[in-house]
Write a protein that holds these residues in place. Structure first.
Motif, short mmCIF file in Angstrom:
data_model
loop_
_atom_site.label_atom_id
_atom_site.label_comp_id
_atom_site.label_asym_id
_atom_site.label_seq_id
_atom_site.Cartn_x
_atom_site.Cartn_y
_atom_site.Cartn_z
N LEU A 23 2.32 10.90 29.73
CA LEU A 23 3.27 11.65 30.47
C LEU A 23 3.71 10.68 31.53
O LEU A 23 4.98 10.39 31.98
N PHE A 24 2.91 9.98 32.11
CA PHE A 24 2.85 9.41 33.39
C PHE A 24 3.99 8.08 33.22
O PHE A 24 4.93 7.81 33.80
N SER A 25 3.56 7.39 32.05
CA SER A 25 4.36 6.21 31.66
C SER A 25 5.66 6.63 31.33
O SER A 25 6.58 5.82 31.49
N LEU A 26 6.06 7.98 30.71
CA LEU A 26 7.46 8.17 30.68
C LEU A 26 8.04 8.62 32.03
O LEU A 26 9.38 8.34 32.15
N VAL A 27 7.29 9.47 32.70
CA VAL A 27 8.02 9.92 34.01
C VAL A 27 8.27 8.77 35.01
O VAL A 27 9.35 9.05 35.64
N VAL A 28 7.32 7.91 35.00
CA VAL A 28 7.61 6.69 36.08
C VAL A 28 8.93 6.17 35.62
O VAL A 28 9.48 5.65 36.48
N GLU A 29 9.47 5.90 34.51
CA GLU A 29 10.66 5.44 34.20
C GLU A 29 11.94 6.14 34.76
O GLU A 29 12.87 5.75 35.08
N MET A 30 11.71 7.63 34.68
CA MET A 30 12.89 8.37 35.36
C MET A 30 12.70 8.44 36.72
O MET A 30 13.71 8.60 37.53
N ALA A 62 -0.17 22.74 24.06
CA ALA A 62 1.28 22.64 22.86
C ALA A 62 2.71 22.22 23.65
O ALA A 62 3.41 21.58 23.04
N THR A 63 2.70 22.75 24.97
CA THR A 63 4.06 22.40 25.64
C THR A 63 4.18 21.05 25.82
O THR A 63 5.08 20.10 25.64
N LEU A 72 6.98 17.87 24.85
CA LEU A 72 7.42 17.29 25.86
C LEU A 72 7.29 15.56 25.58
O LEU A 72 8.21 14.84 25.71
N LEU A 73 6.29 15.18 24.81
CA LEU A 73 5.86 13.76 24.59
C LEU A 73 6.71 13.45 23.37
O LEU A 73 7.18 12.30 23.24
N SER A 74 7.04 14.69 22.68
CA SER A 74 7.68 14.09 21.24
C SER A 74 9.30 14.38 21.28
O SER A 74 10.05 14.15 20.52
N HIS A 121 12.53 13.98 24.00
CA HIS A 121 12.80 13.20 25.25
C HIS A 121 13.76 14.34 25.86
O HIS A 121 13.77 14.34 27.11
N THR A 122 14.78 14.97 25.38
CA THR A 122 15.48 15.99 25.94
C THR A 122 14.63 17.08 26.98
O THR A 122 15.04 17.41 28.01
N MET A 123 13.75 17.81 26.04
CA MET A 123 12.93 18.60 26.75
C MET A 123 12.01 17.99 27.98
O MET A 123 11.87 18.85 29.01
N LEU A 124 11.65 16.65 27.93
CA LEU A 124 11.02 16.01 28.95
C LEU A 124 12.04 15.96 30.09
O LEU A 124 11.63 16.19 31.43
#
Length: 215
Positions: free
Chosen positions: A163-170, A188-189, A193-195, A197-200
Motif C-alpha cells: 500500500l505504501f508504495s502505491l500511496v506514496v505516488e499519490m 479483504a478490503t 484496494l491493491l487490485s 486502482h479506482t477504489m484505492l
C-alpha cells in the motif's frame, strides 16, 4: 399505516426543500432519497449539509441514467468509464452509512456494466443490493474469525508495504499517515484496494479529507 404516513410526511418536507433549488427534478430526487432509511431522512431534514450532499449524489445518478451509454472498443475509454462508474456507485453506496462502502462498491462493480448502470438509476434496486452485500460480508466475517493472530500480523505487514508504495505516488507528503489509516481496514478490503486502482484513489481521497479536518 403509520410508517406510510411518516414516509409521506417526510416526502412532503423533502420535496419542499429540494424544489426550491431543483424544481424540474424535485419529484425524481425526492423519490430517490425516500429509498433511504427513515432515521437517515430525518437527520437530513435537520442537517442542510447532509441533505445537499445527498441531493448532489442523486443528481449525478440521474444524469448518468439519462446519458446514452457509449459503446466503445477502445480499452482506455472502457477503463475510464469504469473508473467513473466506480466513483458514482461509491458515492451512492456511501449514503447508506454502512461503514463498508468501499467493500460493497467493489462487490457491486464485479457485475456487468449494464447491471451497474441500472443500479445507478434505480435506488430501490441499489438498496436491495447493498443489503445483500452487507449480509454476505457478515457471513464472511463469521467464517474468518478462526484465522490466527500471527497470520493477520503477517498480512498487515505485507499489505502495508504494498500500500505504501502505491500511496506514496499519490501523496508523498502524507503517505505514512494515509497508509496507517488504510491499514485499519480488514484484509479483504485491503486486497480489493491493491487490485483496484479506482477504489484505492477513492480511499486515499477520503483519508486526505479526514487528515485535513484533523489539521
Amino acid at each position: 399505516m403509520e410508517e406510510e404516513e411518516d414516509l409521506e410526511t417526510l416526502g412532503e418536507q423533502l420535496y419542499s426543500l429540494i424544489s426550491s433549488k431543483h424544481k424540474e427534478d424535485a419529484g425524481k430526487l425526492t423519490g430517490m432519497l425516500l429509498e433511504l432509511p427513515g432515521p437517515v431522512l430525518t437527520q437530513m431534514l435537520q442537517d442542510d449539509a447532509m441533505l445537499t450532499a445527498a441531493v448532489e449524489k442523486a443528481l449525478r445518478a440521474l444524469q448518468v441514467a439519462q446519458e446514452p451509454s457509449q459503446v466503445c472498443n477502445d480499452e482506455d475509454d472502457v477503463s475510464v468509464s469504469s473508473d467513473s462508474l466506480g466513483e458514482q456507485l461509491f458515492e451512492l453506496v456511501d449514503v447508506y452509512n454502512t461503514g463498508h462502502s468501499q467493500k460493497i462498491t467493489g462487490m457491486l462493480l464485479e457485475q456487468h456494466k449494464d447491471a451497474i448502470l441500472k443500479l445507478l438509476s434505480d435506488p430501490s434496486l441499489l438498496e436491495e443490493q447493498v443489503h445483500l452485500a452487507m449480509k454476505t460480508l457478515k457471513e464472511q466475517n463469521m467464517e474468518e474469525t478462526d484465522v490466527s493472530d500471527t497470520s493477520e500480523l503477517d498480512d498487515t505487514e505485507r499489505f502495508g508495504e504494498k500500500l505504501f508504495s502505491l500511496v506514496v505516488e499519490m501523496d508523498p507528503l502524507h503517505a505514512n499517515d494515509i497508509t496507517g489509516m488504510l491499514l485499519e481496514m480488514d484484509p479483504a478490503t485491503l486486497q480489493q484496494l491493491l487490485s483496484d486502482h479506482t477504489m484505492l484513489q477513492i480511499a486515499v481521497h477520503k483519508a486526505q479529507a479526514a487528515l485535513d479536518t484533523l489539521n
